[in-house]
Design an enzyme around this catalytic site. Structure first.
Site, short mmCIF file in Angstrom:
data_model
loop_
_atom_site.label_atom_id
_atom_site.label_comp_id
_atom_site.label_asym_id
_atom_site.label_seq_id
_atom_site.Cartn_x
_atom_site.Cartn_y
_atom_site.Cartn_z
N SER A 117 0.86 -1.19 0.00
CA SER A 117 0.00 0.00 0.00
C SER A 117 0.89 1.24 0.00
O SER A 117 1.75 1.39 0.87
CB SER A 117 -0.89 -0.04 1.25
N LYS A 146 -1.15 -0.92 -4.33
CA LYS A 146 -2.36 -0.16 -3.99
C LYS A 146 -1.95 1.29 -3.81
O LYS A 146 -1.01 1.58 -3.07
CB LYS A 146 -2.97 -0.74 -2.72
N LYS A 196 -3.09 5.23 -2.84
CA LYS A 196 -4.09 6.05 -2.19
C LYS A 196 -4.48 7.19 -3.14
O LYS A 196 -3.61 7.74 -3.85
CB LYS A 196 -3.54 6.63 -0.89
N ASP A 219 -7.27 3.18 -3.41
CA ASP A 219 -8.02 3.26 -2.15
C ASP A 219 -8.28 4.72 -1.82
O ASP A 219 -7.34 5.50 -1.63
CB ASP A 219 -7.19 2.60 -1.02
N GLU A 271 -11.18 0.79 -3.75
CA GLU A 271 -11.53 0.54 -2.36
C GLU A 271 -12.14 1.76 -1.71
O GLU A 271 -11.62 2.87 -1.84
CB GLU A 271 -10.23 0.13 -1.63
N ASP A 309 -14.02 -1.39 2.66
CA ASP A 309 -13.14 -1.48 3.82
C ASP A 309 -13.93 -0.91 5.00
O ASP A 309 -14.70 -1.64 5.67
CB ASP A 309 -11.84 -0.70 3.52
N LYS A 349 -10.41 -6.82 7.49
CA LYS A 349 -9.39 -6.33 8.40
C LYS A 349 -9.78 -6.73 9.81
O LYS A 349 -10.77 -6.23 10.34
CB LYS A 349 -9.37 -4.80 8.28
N GLY A 373 -4.66 -4.21 6.19
CA GLY A 373 -3.75 -3.93 7.29
C GLY A 373 -3.92 -2.54 7.86
O GLY A 373 -4.59 -1.69 7.29
O1 OSB Z 1 -7.36 2.02 4.27
O2 OSB Z 1 -6.43 0.14 4.13
C1 OSB Z 1 -6.48 1.26 4.62
C2 OSB Z 1 -3.49 1.81 6.94
C3 OSB Z 1 -4.08 2.48 7.98
C4 OSB Z 1 -5.43 2.77 7.91
C5 OSB Z 1 -6.17 2.41 6.78
C6 OSB Z 1 -5.57 1.71 5.74
C7 OSB Z 1 -4.20 1.44 5.80
C8 OSB Z 1 -3.45 0.77 4.73
C9 OSB Z 1 -2.19 0.05 5.15
O3 OSB Z 1 -3.73 0.88 3.57
C10 OSB Z 1 -1.97 -1.31 4.62
C11 OSB Z 1 -0.84 -1.99 5.36
O4 OSB Z 1 -0.97 -2.26 6.58
O5 OSB Z 1 0.21 -2.22 4.74
MG MG Z 2 -8.59 0.92 2.93
#
Ligand code: OSB
Ligand code: MG
Length: 384
Positions: free
Chosen positions: A146, A172, A174, A199, A224, A249, A273, A301
Site C-alpha cells: 500500500s 495499492k 491512495k 483506495d 476501495e 473497507d 481487516k 492492514g
Molecule cells: O485504508 O487500508 C487502509 C493503513 C491504515 C489505515 C487504513 C488503511 C491502511 C493501509 C495500510 O492501507 C496497509 C498496510 O498495513 O500495509
Molecule cells: Mg482501505
C-alpha cells in the site's frame, strides 16, 4: 483442546517510527501508534495482541486514547480471571460493550495467541480448525503493498519502481479528489502488467460518480472505499455505474454489514481487516459468508507492528483469501520491528506464516520498552 485461565493482562501503548509514512485522504502518521496487549495465563504463557487504533480518529472513530480507556476501564475486568475453552468466547464476553472494534480485536487476538500456544498450534491452524474441511492453511499469503499519496508523480514512480523491483506484484495507491484519474492513467501507462488498485478512504460522494467512472479505462483490480465510511446504500448506487469492482473497507464493521452489502449489490470484493471487525471470531463468520457467496476477499492492514502482522498473515494464508493482501515485508514498515524474526518477501509476492506456535514471532522486550518510551515522548494527549 486445552483451556486457558487468564491471570493478568497488560497494556503497552507504543510508537514506532515508520520507514515510509502512509499519506491517505484523511492524514499522515510519521509514527505507528498502537497498544501491545499481553495476556498472561495461570500456566505462565504470554499471548500477544495488537490494538492498532491510530493516535487520531481518521480511519474509524477509535483512537489509542479511546481504546486504552475502554480496555483499561471496561474490557480487562470482564476477561481477567476467566477460563477460556474456545477463543471465540471472548467475542461473547465483550458483546455487552458496544463498538470499539479495534480494542476488542487487540484483546481477543492476545487470547487467540495464548490459546494457540497452550495447545501447541500455530494460530493459522487454530483458525482453520474452526472452518469447514478443506480450509486448511496454505502456510503463506499472497501480498501487495500500500503506497501513500506523494507530492509529485516522480516521487510516486520512484516508490513504485522500488516496490515492483522488490517483487511486489500488486500495488495499492491512495487517492483523493484532485489526485485520482491522473495517478491511475500515468501508473497504468508506466506499469502495463502490474496489478493496480486504488483506495480512496471515503474521500468521495455519489456526486463524483461521473468523474470516477473515468477510472474504468485503466484496468484496475478494484477501487476501495470510494464513499462514506458508514455508507452501504450509496455504494450500491455507485457500483452499478462502474465496471471496476468496488471493494469495501471502512463500511464493513461486522458480518451483518457484509450480508447487507452483498444483498444490495454494494460490494464486489471485501477487504477483511481483523482490527476493523472486532476480532478473529467475527473474521471467521465473515470468511464463511464470503465462501457462501463466492465473494473474493483479501486481508487488509493497519500498518501493524510484527504482533498484528503475524496474526494477519495467519488469516491471509487461509484458502478463501483469493486476492493479494495488504501485508508487506517488515522492511516496508520498521527498522527494527517489535518482533523477531522479520517477514521477508518470498517468491511470487508472498509472505510465509512465521513458523512457531501461536503468532510465531517473539516480542523483543528491550524494543517494547523503547517503543513505550517513544510513545511517552511523542504523545500529544494523555491516554484515558
Ligand atoms: O485504508 O487500508 C487502509 C493503513 C491504515 C489505515 C487504513 C488503511 C491502511 C493501509 C495500510 O492501507 C496497509 C498496510 O498495513 O500495509
Ligand atoms: Mg482501505
Amino acid at each position: 483442546m486445552k483451556s486457558i485461565s487468564i491471570k493478568d493482562i497488560k497494556l503497552y501503548p507504543i510508537a514506532l517510527p515508520l520507514v515510509e509514512p502512509l499519506r491517505t485522504s484523511f492524514g499522515m502518521e510519521p509514527y505507528k501508534g498502537a497498544i501491545a496487549i499481553e495476556v498472561v495465563t495461570e500456566n505462565g504463557i504470554s499471548g500477544w495482541g495488537e490494538c492498532s487504533a491510530a493516535p487520531d480518529p481518521g480511519y474509524t472513530g477509535e483512537t489509542m486514547g479511546t481504546a486504552h480507556h475502554i480496555l483499561h476501564n471496561y474490557m480487562l475486568g470482564l476477561v481477567k480471571g476467566k477460563t477460556i475453552t474456545d477463543p471465540r468466547e471472548i467475542r461473547e464476553i465483550l458483546r455487552v460493550i458496544r463498538y470499539h472494534e479495534h480494542a476488542k480485536h487487540g484483546l481477543e487476538a492476545a487470547v487467540w495467541d495464548a490459546f494457540a500456544k497452550a495447545n501447541d498450534l500455530r494460530l493459522t491452524d487454530l483458525l482453520a480448525s474452526y472452518l469447514p474441511d478443506g480450509h486448511e492453511s496454505r502456510g503463506k499469503a499472497t501480498v501487495g503493498v500500500s503506497i501513500g499519496l506523494q507530492p509529485t508523480m516522480d516521487d510516486l514512480f520512484a516508490i513504485i519502481d522500488k516496490r515492483v523491483g522488490q517483487g511486489y506484484n500488486r500495488i495499492k495507491l491512495k487517492i483523493k479528489p484532485g489526485q485520482d484519474i491522473d495517478i491511475a492513467k500515468a501508473t497504468r501507462n508506466r506499469y502495463p502488467d502490474t496489478m493496480i488498485m486504488l483506495d480512496a478512504n471515503s474521500a468521495y460522494t455519489l456526486a463524483d460518480a461521473d468523474h470516477l467512472a473515468q477510472l474504468d479505462d485503466y484496468d484496475l483490480l478494484m477501487i476501495e472505499q470510494p464513499l462514506s465510511h458508514d455508507d452501504i446504500y450509496e455504494h450500491s448506487k455507485f457500483a452499478k455505474r462502474m465496471k471496476t469492482p468496488i471493494c469495501l473497507d471502512e463500511s464493513i464493521k461486522n458480518v451483518n454489514d457484509l450480508r447487507l452489502a452483498i444483498e444490495v449489490g454494494a460490494i464486489g470484493i471485501l477487504n477483511l481487516k481483523p482490527a476493523r471487525v472486532g476480532g478473529f471470531a467475527e473474521c471467521l463468520d465473515i470468511y464463511n459468508v464470503c465462501v457462501e457467496h463466492d465473494l473474493p476477499l483479501w486481508v487488509g492492514g493497519m500498518l501493524e507492528v510484527g504482533v498484528g502482522r503475524a496474526a494477519n498473515i495467519s488469516l491471509a494464508s487461509l484458502p478463501a483469501v483469493t486476492m493479494p493482501s495488504d501485508i508487506s515485508a517488515t522492511d516496508r514498515y520498521f527498522d527494527p520491528d517489535l518482533t523477531e524474526p522479520p517477514f521477508v518477501l518470498g517468491e511470487e509476492s508472498t509472505l510465509a506464516v512465521a513458523d512457531g506456535i501461536g503468532i510465531g514471532v517473539e516480542v523483543q522486550r528491550d524494543r517494547l520498552e523503547e517503543a513505550v518510551a517513544t510513545w511517552e515522548k511523542e504523545k500529544s494527549y494523555q491516554l484515558g
